[in-house]
Design a protein around this motif. Structure first.
Motif, mmCIF file in Angstrom:
data_model
loop_
_atom_site.group_PDB
_atom_site.id
_atom_site.type_symbol
_atom_site.label_atom_id
_atom_site.label_comp_id
_atom_site.label_asym_id
_atom_site.label_seq_id
_atom_site.Cartn_x
_atom_site.Cartn_y
_atom_site.Cartn_z
ATOM 1 N N ARG A 52 -67.346 -2.049 -12.185
ATOM 2 C CA ARG A 52 -67.878 -1.354 -10.998
ATOM 3 C C ARG A 52 -68.831 -2.263 -10.238
ATOM 4 N NH1 ARG A 52 -69.316 4.817 -12.839
ATOM 5 N NH2 ARG A 52 -67.174 5.368 -13.344
ATOM 6 N N ALA A 53 -69.653 -2.992 -10.970
ATOM 7 C CA ALA A 53 -70.603 -3.890 -10.323
ATOM 8 C C ALA A 53 -69.878 -4.927 -9.469
ATOM 9 C CB ALA A 53 -71.488 -4.567 -11.364
ATOM 10 N N PHE A 54 -68.769 -5.444 -9.951
ATOM 11 C CA PHE A 54 -68.010 -6.431 -9.183
ATOM 12 C C PHE A 54 -67.440 -5.802 -7.913
ATOM 13 C CE2 PHE A 54 -64.336 -9.093 -8.120
ATOM 14 C CZ PHE A 54 -64.942 -10.342 -8.084
ATOM 15 N N LEU A 107 -68.202 -6.925 -4.170
ATOM 16 C CA LEU A 107 -67.190 -7.280 -3.155
ATOM 17 C C LEU A 107 -67.402 -6.505 -1.861
ATOM 18 C CD1 LEU A 107 -63.824 -7.603 -5.132
ATOM 19 C CD2 LEU A 107 -65.102 -9.413 -3.967
ATOM 20 N N LEU A 108 -67.702 -5.217 -1.977
ATOM 21 C CA LEU A 108 -67.949 -4.414 -0.779
ATOM 22 C C LEU A 108 -69.206 -4.897 -0.059
ATOM 23 C CD1 LEU A 108 -67.189 -2.112 1.092
ATOM 24 C CD2 LEU A 108 -68.325 -0.536 -0.501
ATOM 25 N N HIS A 109 -70.250 -5.195 -0.818
ATOM 26 C CA HIS A 109 -71.500 -5.729 -0.262
ATOM 27 C C HIS A 109 -71.217 -7.026 0.501
ATOM 28 C CE1 HIS A 109 -75.751 -6.903 -0.166
ATOM 29 N NE2 HIS A 109 -75.463 -8.017 -0.822
ATOM 30 N N MET A 110 -70.449 -7.922 -0.112
ATOM 31 C CA MET A 110 -70.105 -9.191 0.516
ATOM 32 C C MET A 110 -69.276 -8.971 1.784
ATOM 33 S SD MET A 110 -67.645 -12.249 -0.844
ATOM 34 C CE MET A 110 -66.220 -11.199 -0.641
ATOM 35 N N THR A 111 -68.281 -8.103 1.697
ATOM 36 C CA THR A 111 -67.407 -7.855 2.845
ATOM 37 C C THR A 111 -68.191 -7.303 4.028
ATOM 38 O OG1 THR A 111 -65.536 -7.453 1.368
ATOM 39 C CG2 THR A 111 -65.355 -6.587 3.615
ATOM 40 N N LEU A 114 -76.197 -1.198 -0.976
ATOM 41 C CA LEU A 114 -75.303 -1.662 -2.042
ATOM 42 C C LEU A 114 -75.911 -2.836 -2.805
ATOM 43 C CD1 LEU A 114 -71.884 -1.415 -0.179
ATOM 44 C CD2 LEU A 114 -72.789 0.138 -1.935
ATOM 45 N N GLY A 115 -76.574 -3.737 -2.091
ATOM 46 C CA GLY A 115 -77.259 -4.844 -2.756
ATOM 47 C C GLY A 115 -78.355 -4.335 -3.679
ATOM 48 N N GLY A 116 -79.079 -3.315 -3.231
ATOM 49 C CA GLY A 116 -80.088 -2.706 -4.088
ATOM 50 C C GLY A 116 -79.473 -2.056 -5.310
ATOM 51 N N LYS A 117 -78.309 -1.447 -5.127
ATOM 52 C CA LYS A 117 -77.607 -0.841 -6.269
ATOM 53 C C LYS A 117 -77.222 -1.916 -7.285
ATOM 54 C CE LYS A 117 -73.906 2.369 -7.404
ATOM 55 N NZ LYS A 117 -72.925 3.314 -6.885
ATOM 56 N N HIS A 156 -79.730 -0.807 -10.007
ATOM 57 C CA HIS A 156 -78.944 0.130 -10.807
ATOM 58 C C HIS A 156 -78.139 -0.604 -11.882
ATOM 59 C CE1 HIS A 156 -77.191 4.092 -11.496
ATOM 60 N NE2 HIS A 156 -75.999 3.506 -11.585
ATOM 61 N N TYR A 157 -77.468 -1.683 -11.468
ATOM 62 C CA TYR A 157 -76.629 -2.419 -12.410
ATOM 63 C C TYR A 157 -77.341 -3.620 -13.039
ATOM 64 C CZ TYR A 157 -72.765 0.342 -10.518
ATOM 65 O OH TYR A 157 -71.951 1.368 -10.136
#
Length: 181
Positions: free
Chosen positions: A90-92, A96-100, A147-150, A154-155
């Motif tokens: 999930r972290a990956f 990927l979404l954060h990067m995109t 998402l970066g904070g997550k 979180h992860y």
């Protein structure tokens, strides 16, 4: 108990390029584009509130350029952080979404710079289209920041493990002769 995958995501691919264990460079570098782009949005709005808005429109354009350059630097070390996360997790996927989203934001701001720089450059108040693009792009940047904070909070990606963190909560030694009371 921390899994082998979690430990992998906490360790940098390259300490020289991505930052040492527990202190990655990516979160430090992202402050440059975030600050520059928020500043550009403030200048865009302010350009509608003053009698001579040219300097604000030019300032916003150059803040956007600074943000794009800063985002490219942050992206380089961000890629290294992403490579530390095991694929199929999930972290990956969040990474990927954060990067995109960040790449889309950077491309939008690069396009905004070119739009503003076209012709003789900015003059007068910033146009409604450019102001709207800035607002929407900042909103997407906010989602990506969440998402970066997550990823970090979180992860625990690139965050020191709990045993290392516990050192910060151990009682500090008091100097000799120190009294409490």
């Amino acid at each position: 108990m921390t899994s082998e995958w979690q430990q992998q995501a906490k360790r940098p691919v390259s300490t020289t390029l991505a930052g040492p264990y527990g202190h990655p460079f990516h979160p430090i570098l992202v402050t440059v584009p975030i600050g520059a782009w928020v500043g550009s949005f403030v200048f865009d709005i302010a350009s509608h509130l003053v009698d001579d808005p040219d300097f604000l429109a030019r300032g916003a354009m150059w803040l956007i350029a600074v943000g794009v350059i800063g985002a490219l630097a942050a992206a380089m070390v961000g890629f290294l952080d992403l490579f530390a996360i095991p694929t199929g997790t999930r972290a990956f996927r969040v990474g990927l979404l954060h990067m995109t989203l960040n790449l889309l934001v950077t491309a939008a701001y690069a396009g905004s710079f070119l739009w503003r720089h076209a012709g003789e450059g900015p003059s007068g108040s910033v146009g409604a289209g450019q102001l709207s693009l800035n607002a929407v792009t900042l909103a997407v940047l906010g989602v990506s920041g969440f998402l970066g904070g997550k990823l970090a909070y979180h992860y625990g990606v690139r965050v020191a493990d709990e045993a290392t963190q516990a050192e910060g909560f151990a009682p500090a030694r008091r100097p000799p002769g120190h009294r409490t009371g």
